[in-house]
Design a protein around this motif. Structure first.
Motif, PDB file in Angstrom:
ATOM      1  N   SER A 134       3.881  44.260  -0.966  1.00 29.85           N
ATOM      2  CA  SER A 134       3.951  44.752  -2.346  1.00 29.85           C
ATOM      3  C   SER A 134       5.360  45.118  -2.782  1.00 29.85           C
ATOM      4  O   SER A 134       5.631  45.214  -3.977  1.00 29.85           O
ATOM      5  CB  SER A 134       3.033  45.968  -2.516  1.00 29.85           C
ATOM      6  N   ASN A 135       6.268  45.320  -1.825  1.00 28.42           N
ATOM      7  CA  ASN A 135       7.668  45.572  -2.188  1.00 28.42           C
ATOM      8  C   ASN A 135       8.489  44.290  -2.245  1.00 28.42           C
ATOM      9  O   ASN A 135       9.707  44.338  -2.398  1.00 28.42           O
ATOM     10  CB  ASN A 135       8.304  46.539  -1.189  1.00 28.42           C
ATOM     11  N   GLY A 136       7.811  43.153  -2.080  1.00 33.94           N
ATOM     12  CA  GLY A 136       8.513  41.874  -2.049  1.00 33.94           C
ATOM     13  C   GLY A 136       8.753  41.315  -3.440  1.00 33.94           C
ATOM     14  O   GLY A 136       8.495  41.956  -4.463  1.00 33.94           O
ATOM     15  N   LEU A 137       9.241  40.094  -3.444  1.00 35.00           N
ATOM     16  CA  LEU A 137       9.637  39.443  -4.696  1.00 35.00           C
ATOM     17  C   LEU A 137       8.745  38.231  -4.942  1.00 35.00           C
ATOM     18  O   LEU A 137       8.604  37.373  -4.057  1.00 35.00           O
ATOM     19  CB  LEU A 137      11.102  38.992  -4.601  1.00 35.00           C
ATOM     20  N   GLU A 152       7.859  36.657  -1.370  1.00 32.76           N
ATOM     21  CA  GLU A 152       8.832  36.799  -0.290  1.00 32.76           C
ATOM     22  C   GLU A 152       8.715  38.195   0.296  1.00 32.76           C
ATOM     23  O   GLU A 152       8.748  39.194  -0.437  1.00 32.76           O
ATOM     24  CB  GLU A 152      10.249  36.559  -0.807  1.00 32.76           C
ATOM     25  N   CYS A 153       8.576  38.250   1.604  1.00 33.15           N
ATOM     26  CA  CYS A 153       8.421  39.535   2.309  1.00 33.15           C
ATOM     27  C   CYS A 153       9.722  40.344   2.195  1.00 33.15           C
ATOM     28  O   CYS A 153      10.809  39.790   2.356  1.00 33.15           O
ATOM     29  CB  CYS A 153       8.088  39.285   3.772  1.00 33.15           C
ATOM     30  N   PRO A 154       9.611  41.638   1.937  1.00 28.54           N
ATOM     31  CA  PRO A 154      10.830  42.432   1.744  1.00 28.54           C
ATOM     32  C   PRO A 154      11.619  42.709   3.019  1.00 28.54           C
ATOM     33  O   PRO A 154      12.761  43.139   2.945  1.00 28.54           O
ATOM     34  CB  PRO A 154      10.299  43.748   1.154  1.00 28.54           C
ATOM     35  N   LYS A 155      11.039  42.456   4.187  1.00 33.66           N
ATOM     36  CA  LYS A 155      11.739  42.824   5.418  1.00 33.66           C
ATOM     37  C   LYS A 155      12.590  41.682   5.967  1.00 33.66           C
ATOM     38  O   LYS A 155      13.751  41.873   6.327  1.00 33.66           O
ATOM     39  CB  LYS A 155      10.711  43.249   6.478  1.00 33.66           C
ATOM     40  N   HIS A 156      12.013  40.484   6.070  1.00 29.99           N
ATOM     41  CA  HIS A 156      12.723  39.377   6.705  1.00 29.99           C
ATOM     42  C   HIS A 156      12.811  38.144   5.823  1.00 29.99           C
ATOM     43  O   HIS A 156      13.166  37.069   6.309  1.00 29.99           O
ATOM     44  CB  HIS A 156      12.051  38.994   8.018  1.00 29.99           C
ATOM     45  N   ASN A 157      12.403  38.272   4.567  1.00 24.67           N
ATOM     46  CA  ASN A 157      12.526  37.165   3.615  1.00 24.67           C
ATOM     47  C   ASN A 157      11.638  35.966   3.952  1.00 24.67           C
ATOM     48  O   ASN A 157      11.884  34.857   3.475  1.00 24.67           O
ATOM     49  CB  ASN A 157      13.991  36.714   3.479  1.00 24.67           C
ATOM     50  N   GLU A 163       5.277  40.621  10.603  1.00 26.94           N
ATOM     51  CA  GLU A 163       5.312  41.984  11.122  1.00 26.94           C
ATOM     52  C   GLU A 163       4.570  42.898  10.160  1.00 26.94           C
ATOM     53  O   GLU A 163       4.183  42.489   9.074  1.00 26.94           O
ATOM     54  CB  GLU A 163       6.758  42.442  11.336  1.00 26.94           C
ATOM     55  N   GLU A 179       4.379  37.466 -12.956  1.00 24.62           N
ATOM     56  CA  GLU A 179       5.270  37.158 -11.832  1.00 24.62           C
ATOM     57  C   GLU A 179       5.590  38.421 -11.039  1.00 24.62           C
ATOM     58  O   GLU A 179       6.744  38.746 -10.769  1.00 24.62           O
ATOM     59  CB  GLU A 179       6.551  36.465 -12.302  1.00 24.62           C
ATOM     60  N   ASP A 180       4.528  39.139 -10.696  1.00 23.51           N
ATOM     61  CA  ASP A 180       4.712  40.336  -9.876  1.00 23.51           C
ATOM     62  C   ASP A 180       3.412  40.589  -9.109  1.00 23.51           C
ATOM     63  O   ASP A 180       2.438  39.820  -9.236  1.00 23.51           O
ATOM     64  CB  ASP A 180       5.074  41.538 -10.749  1.00 23.51           C
ATOM     65  N   LEU A 181       3.412  41.633  -8.318  1.00 21.96           N
ATOM     66  CA  LEU A 181       2.228  41.964  -7.520  1.00 21.96           C
ATOM     67  C   LEU A 181       2.095  43.467  -7.387  1.00 21.96           C
ATOM     68  O   LEU A 181       3.058  44.200  -7.635  1.00 21.96           O
ATOM     69  CB  LEU A 181       2.303  41.325  -6.134  1.00 21.96           C
ATOM     70  N   ASP A 225       2.660  43.226 -13.951  1.00 21.07           N
ATOM     71  CA  ASP A 225       3.509  42.387 -14.800  1.00 21.07           C
ATOM     72  C   ASP A 225       3.352  40.926 -14.387  1.00 21.07           C
ATOM     73  O   ASP A 225       3.032  40.622 -13.224  1.00 21.07           O
ATOM     74  CB  ASP A 225       4.985  42.778 -14.639  1.00 21.07           C
TER      75      ASP A 225
END
Lengths: 104, 362
Positions: A53-56, A63-68, A48, A16-18, A14
């Motif tokens: 791929s689960n980020g925004l 933006e990394c999904p773990k620590h932003n 880390e 604006e997605d990855l 989509d």
């Protein structure tokens, strides 16, 4: 030696997605920017061992999904703590509705 | 398991690294990508509204408190101001530190710096401390933000309601950072590139507290300290009350947030002060979801989580006896049942990493 790898179809991502793309024992992230361009980076955060791929995706930032932590996925530049090390980027081309990335 | 060593430089931390328990891959509830993207979307509006309300209320309560000072009639206004200063600052520090409060980065950074000062945390150090807390949540020897260690130190927990341990730890460390540098334990989680910022922040804080204290001496009154500094003591109780519930009495050394974190339904006032961090399992599982979307995230994944506690009082009634049992047995923890719709706990992960037998639980 570098080679172009067929990673996905353009409409697999989509705007604006990855998505995550694994190849040859490595993992990559393929981005569909809001302006329609495609980009590719290493698939995991430099802070880390976390898949991006689960980020925004927000505009040209992932933006990394773990620590932003945030990167500019066009250049790989680390933009926000806790990431300090830039993300590796890869050349991308689009042909016939397919997205190719150039990997070593 | 032998007695826990919570030092970041100790053997438990080293073992967690050696076994793979540190920086492990944690369990996540499956959420469709489209739904998760919608939940993660950022917005300035809710946090602008809440921030204006917060600082407006603080100005109002402090103004009335100053006007009525030194009458005892000022006391309720100081108590209200104190909770906003000494407790709401904790949740603002937290959410802005994640960068999820606002969509606009400078707004997050501005709120983060102000809230860090109010809650008495070095903004540079604690950004990294909290990153570690999310990487290794309640992994002994790795997580620098374990609020309740085993066996629980009840006197310290009760003192925490008045901010005493935090403040007692903050000022020596602030002076150490300002005049000596970064502490060796901080060097385990703060990158070297950030060390100058740790020192700079400590020096700014030292200057502000010195000026406030000098003003109090000049006025011959504690009034300036009632506005800056003391509210971290007399207003701390709410953030301690809610903070202890986040992980208290639950498992440690696991890599499934459903085992070590607690979601508690709370009243609207506490949720405003706490900025929805009562949805704590949800927050740890998906830290990119902004505070204002956590109720929606909760609705989306509650089928996979233990039943939430129904109130602050009910959660304390569950936690406190468990803490008392941990006085006798460090291995004891609460293990909540999962609903039939949930996937089982991933205990195989952390038990394999620990190379140990299952801990006692019920």
């Amino acid at each position: 030696m570098t080679e172009w790898i067929d990673a996905c179809a353009t409409d697999d991502i989509d705007a604006e997605d990855l998505i995550r793309f694994d190849h040859g024992g490595a993992t990559y992230a393929i981005y569909h920017a809001p302006d329609g361009d495609f980009f590719a980076t290493a698939g995991k955060c430099t802070h880390e061992d976390v898949h991006l791929s689960n980020g925004l995706v927000m505009d040209y930032v992932i933006e990394c999904p773990k620590h932003n932590g945030q990167f500019d996925y066009r250049t790989g530049e680390a933009k926000r703590a806790p990431v300090c090390v830039n993300l590796k980027t890869y050349p991308v081309k689009v042909e016939g509705g397919r997205v190719f990335i150039q990997v070593a | 398991m032998s007695k826990r060593d919570y030092s970041l430089l100790g053997p438990d931390g080293a073992r967690a690294v050696a076994t793979g328990l540190a920086a492990a891959e944690w369990y996540h509830t499956d959420v469709p990508r489209k739904e998760m993207k919608a939940l993660m979307q950022r917005s300035d509006a809710p946090a602008i509204r809440d921030t204006l309300l917060l600082f407006g209320l603080m100005a109002g309560f402090a103004g009335i408190g100053i006007y009525l000072w030194p009458s005892w009639y000022s006391a309720p206004f100081w108590l209200a101001y104190g909770v906003l200063y000494g407790s709401a600052s904790d949740s603002r520090w937290h959410e802005a530190g994640h960068g999820t409060a606002f969509k606009t980065p400078w707004m997050n950074n501005a709120l983060y710096e102000v809230a860090s000062f109010m809650i008495m945390r070095n903004s540079a150090t604690w950004r990294w401390s909290h990153a570690r807390h999310h990487t290794d949540t309640y992994i002994v020897g790795r997580d620098p933000e374990i609020a309740i260690m085993r066996p629980p130190a009840f006197a310290k927990l009760i003192a925490a309601f008045f901010g005493l341990p935090d403040v007692a730890a903050f000022f020596p460390r602030m002076l150490y950072n300002a005049f000596i540098g970064v502490h060796p334990s901080e060097k385990t989680f703060v990158p070297e590139s950030e060390w100058p910022k740790v020192v700079r922040v400590a020096r700014i804080s030292t200057a502000i507290y010195a000026a406030t204290f000098a003003l109090a001496l000049w006025m011959g009154s504690i009034l300036p300290l009632m506005v800056i500094g003391l509210p971290r003591l007399y207003g701390a109780w709410h953030h301690v009350m809610t903070g202890l519930l986040q992980h208290g009495g639950l498992a440690d050394n696991v890599i499934d947030h459903r085992l070590n974190s607690r979601t508690v339904y709370m009243n609207p006032v506490s949720r405003f002060i706490y900025w929805n961090m009562n949805y704590h399992v949800e927050h740890h599982m998906f830290p990119m979801v902004p505070y204002h979307a956590l109720p929606r995230l909760h609705a989306a994944i509650k089928h996979d989580l233990p039943a939430p506690n129904t109130s602050i009082a009910q959660a304390f009634a569950e936690m406190w006896p468990a803490l008392k049992r941990q006085l006798a047995s460090e291995e004891y923890f609460l293990k909540r049942d999962l609903p039939a719709t949930a996937k089982p706990y991933r205990e195989d992960f952390h038990l394999a990493a620990l190379g140990a037998a299952p801990a006692a639980a019920e």
